[in-house]
Design a protein around this motif. Sequence first.
Motif, PDB file in Angstrom:
ATOM      1  N   SER A  66     -18.687 -51.850-107.069  1.00  0.00           N
ATOM      2  CA  SER A  66     -18.004 -51.252-105.915  1.00  0.00           C
ATOM      3  C   SER A  66     -17.347 -52.328-105.075  1.00  0.00           C
ATOM      4  O   SER A  66     -16.216 -52.171-104.598  1.00  0.00           O
ATOM      5  CB  SER A  66     -18.995 -50.488-105.041  1.00  0.00           C
ATOM      6  OG  SER A  66     -19.619 -49.488-105.781  1.00  0.00           O
ATOM      7  N   ASP A 195     -14.645 -44.678-107.342  1.00  0.00           N
ATOM      8  CA  ASP A 195     -15.985 -45.255-107.335  1.00  0.00           C
ATOM      9  C   ASP A 195     -17.000 -44.175-107.697  1.00  0.00           C
ATOM     10  O   ASP A 195     -17.361 -43.366-106.859  1.00  0.00           O
ATOM     11  CB  ASP A 195     -16.292 -45.852-105.962  1.00  0.00           C
ATOM     12  CG  ASP A 195     -17.514 -46.748-105.991  1.00  0.00           C
ATOM     13  OD1 ASP A 195     -18.247 -46.704-107.002  1.00  0.00           O
ATOM     14  OD2 ASP A 195     -17.732 -47.485-105.017  1.00  0.00           O
ATOM     15  N   GLU A 196     -17.425 -44.161-108.921  1.00  0.00           N
ATOM     16  CA  GLU A 196     -18.378 -43.155-109.409  1.00  0.00           C
ATOM     17  C   GLU A 196     -17.988 -41.758-108.952  1.00  0.00           C
ATOM     18  O   GLU A 196     -18.777 -41.072-108.285  1.00  0.00           O
ATOM     19  CB  GLU A 196     -19.795 -43.478-108.926  1.00  0.00           C
ATOM     20  CG  GLU A 196     -20.304 -44.813-109.422  1.00  0.00           C
ATOM     21  CD  GLU A 196     -21.728 -45.080-108.958  1.00  0.00           C
ATOM     22  OE1 GLU A 196     -22.523 -44.127-109.019  1.00  0.00           O
ATOM     23  OE2 GLU A 196     -22.022 -46.197-108.546  1.00  0.00           O
TER      24      GLU A 196
HETATM   25 MG   LIG Z   1     -21.358 -48.831-106.144  1.00  0.00          MG
END
Ligand SMILES: [Mg+2]
Lengths: 274, 319
Positions: A66, A195-196
Amino acid sequence: MNTHTAPTMSSATIGAAGEMLAGRPKITAKNVNVYYGEKQALFDVSVNIPEKSVTSFIGPSGCGKSTFLRCFNRMNDTIPTCRVTGDIEIDNADIYERGLDVVQLRARVGMVFQKPNPFPKSIYDNIAYGPRIHGLARSKTDLDQIVESSLKKAGLFEEVKDRLHESGTGLSGGQQQRLCIARAIAVGPEVILMDEPCSALDPIATARIEELIDHLKENFTIIIVTHSMQQAARVSQRTAFFHLGVLVEEGVTQMIFTNPRDRRTQDYITGRFG
Amino acid sequence: MSITSTLTDGRVAGRAADSEFVRRLKRRRTNETVFICLGLAATSIGLIALAALMIDLAASGYPRLTADFFTNFPSRRAGQAGILSAWVGSLLVISVTAFIGVPLGVAAGIYLEEYAPKNIWTNIIEINVSNLAGVPSIVFGLLALGLFVYGFGTGRSIFTAGLTLALLILPIIIVATREAIRAVPWSLREAAYGVGATKWQVTQDHVLPAAVPGVLTGVIIGISRALGETAPLVTIGALSFIAFLPPSPVSADFPFISFAWLFEGFTVLPIQAFNWVSRPGDDFQSNAAAAGLVLMAITLVLNGVAIYFRYRLRKKLQW
Ligand SMILES: [Mg+2]
Ligand SMILES: Nc1ncnc2c1ncn2[C@@H]1O[C@H](COP(=O)(O)OP(=O)(O)OP(=O)(O)O)[C@@H](O)[C@H]1O
C-alpha cells in the motif's frame, strides 16, 4: 526488463500487449525509499509499470504494498510523518518535482480503496464531484453524460439508473466499490490505483470487479494490490512481489507464478509463509 | 435430532453441572441489576430536581405570564412591571454573540484541527483552549471591562455584552468543532483527496458537512450558557432598570438598516430576574419566577431550532 512481455502472455491479451509498444512504461520508479518517521517502510524499490495493462503487487501483510501504491498519486503526502525519496516518473515527468500540483496529479492518477468509501451523498453526486471540482463539464447535460458513462464503464449503470439521486451509502458493498471505481473513472484518469479493492467483497462481487478490471485495462493503466494470488493470476499481466519493504521480484505474471527466480517468492506463492 | 442440538445440549449440560460457572453467572447478573438500579436512581434524581424546580417556578410565575408582562417596561409597582427591555436585550445580545462567536469558534476549530502543524505550540494552544472553557465567567467580565469598555471604548453596550459572551463561548465552540472534525472518518478525506480535491475542498465539501451536527451541539451548549450568564454582564455594566428600547435595526428610510442599537445600554433576562429576586415582597418574587420561565422557554426554543437543523442535516448526510 520489459522486452519479454508480449511473447509470454496468454493469447487473449496478446492483442492488447501488441498495442502497448512492447510494454512502453507508463510509470517508472527508481530507488524509491519511504519512511514513516524514523522507520523505513520501503527500500530502494525500482520498477516499470507498462501502459494499459494490469500490474499486481503481492506480498505478505505489512511488506509495503500500500505504501508503494500510494506513492504514485502522492497520497502519502497526507500523512505528516511520511517521507518519500527517489524518482517516480509518469510519462517521463517526475511527479515529486517541486512545484508540481498534486491536485493535477491525482486527477490523472485515480485511486480505489480497500474499504468502499463513497461520499455520504447521492450516487449522482458521488460521481459528479470530481468532474465538478475540475470543471470537466460545461453544462448539466455534459455532467449527466459523464455520470452515465462512468457508471456504465464501471458496470453499475443498469443497477442504479432508477435511483441516481439516492444515497451512495445505501448500495451493497460490491455496488459501493463499483461506485468508487466509477467515481475514479469520471475524472478521466490515465492510471487507476486499486488497494485490495475486493477484500471486503463476496466471490460474486469480486468476479464482477475482476471482469471490470480486465475491461478497463484497454483504456487505463491499472495497478492492483491484492492478497489473493488467484486474483493476481487472473487479472494481471505483470506481478511484483514485495517482502519486508523490498521488491523481491517483478515480471510477467505467469512467470512469477510458474517459475519464480527468488526463493522468497516461491515460498510465498506456495503458501509457506505470509 | 441434528448434531448441533446434541452439541449444544451437551455444552449446556456441562455448564449447568459446573457450579462455579453458575455461581459466577449469578453474580454477574446481580452486578448488572445493581448497576441498572444505580443508573436509574442517578437519572431520576436529576429529573426530579429539574421537575421540582420547574413546578416551583411555574406555580409562582405562571399567573404573571400575561401579554402585558411581555410588553411592559420594568416598574416600581410589581403588578405593572414587565420584561420588554429584558427579553429584547437578551435576544439582541445573544444575536451579537452568535454572530461573532460561532464563525470565530468554528474557524479556529477548523484551523487547529485541519491546518495547524501538530507540534508543541499547538499542544499548548489546545490545552489553553480547553482550560478557557472552564474559566469562571466573571473573569471574562473583568477582561471585557478592561479591554472593550475602557480599552476600545465600546461602552456599556449591547455590542460589548455580545462580544464578552462571544469570548465566553468561544472555547466551547472550538472544542466542539474540533471533536466533530476529528470524528469524521479518515477514509472520507482519502476519497476526496483521491479524486483531486484540494485541502480546502476536502474540508469544505466533505469534512465540514459531516461535522456540522457535532458543531451545532457545541453551538447549542454555548448559546444556552451565554443566555443564562449574569456575572460578566453585570461586570461590564449592564443596566438593571431600563425603560426604553434600543433603536430599531430596520427603518423605513434609506439605508433601511441601522446599527445604532449595538451601542445602547441594555439589560438581559437573568439580570432582570436577579434584580426582582433581591426585592422584598412576594409580588416581585413572582415576577422573577415568570422571567425565569421565559428565559427557559427562550433557551428551549433556540435549542429546539438547533436540534431541528441538526436532525435535518444528519438526514441529508445519508451515511
Ligand atoms: Mg495495504
Ligand atoms: N501511517 C503510517 N504510519 C506509520 N507506519 C506506517 C503507516 N502506514 C504503514 N506503516 C508501516 O509501513 C509498513 C508497510 O505498510 P503497508 O500498509 O504499506 O503494508 P501493506 O503491504 O499494504 O500491508 P497489508 O497487506 O496488510 O495492507 C508497515 O510496517 C506499517 O506498519
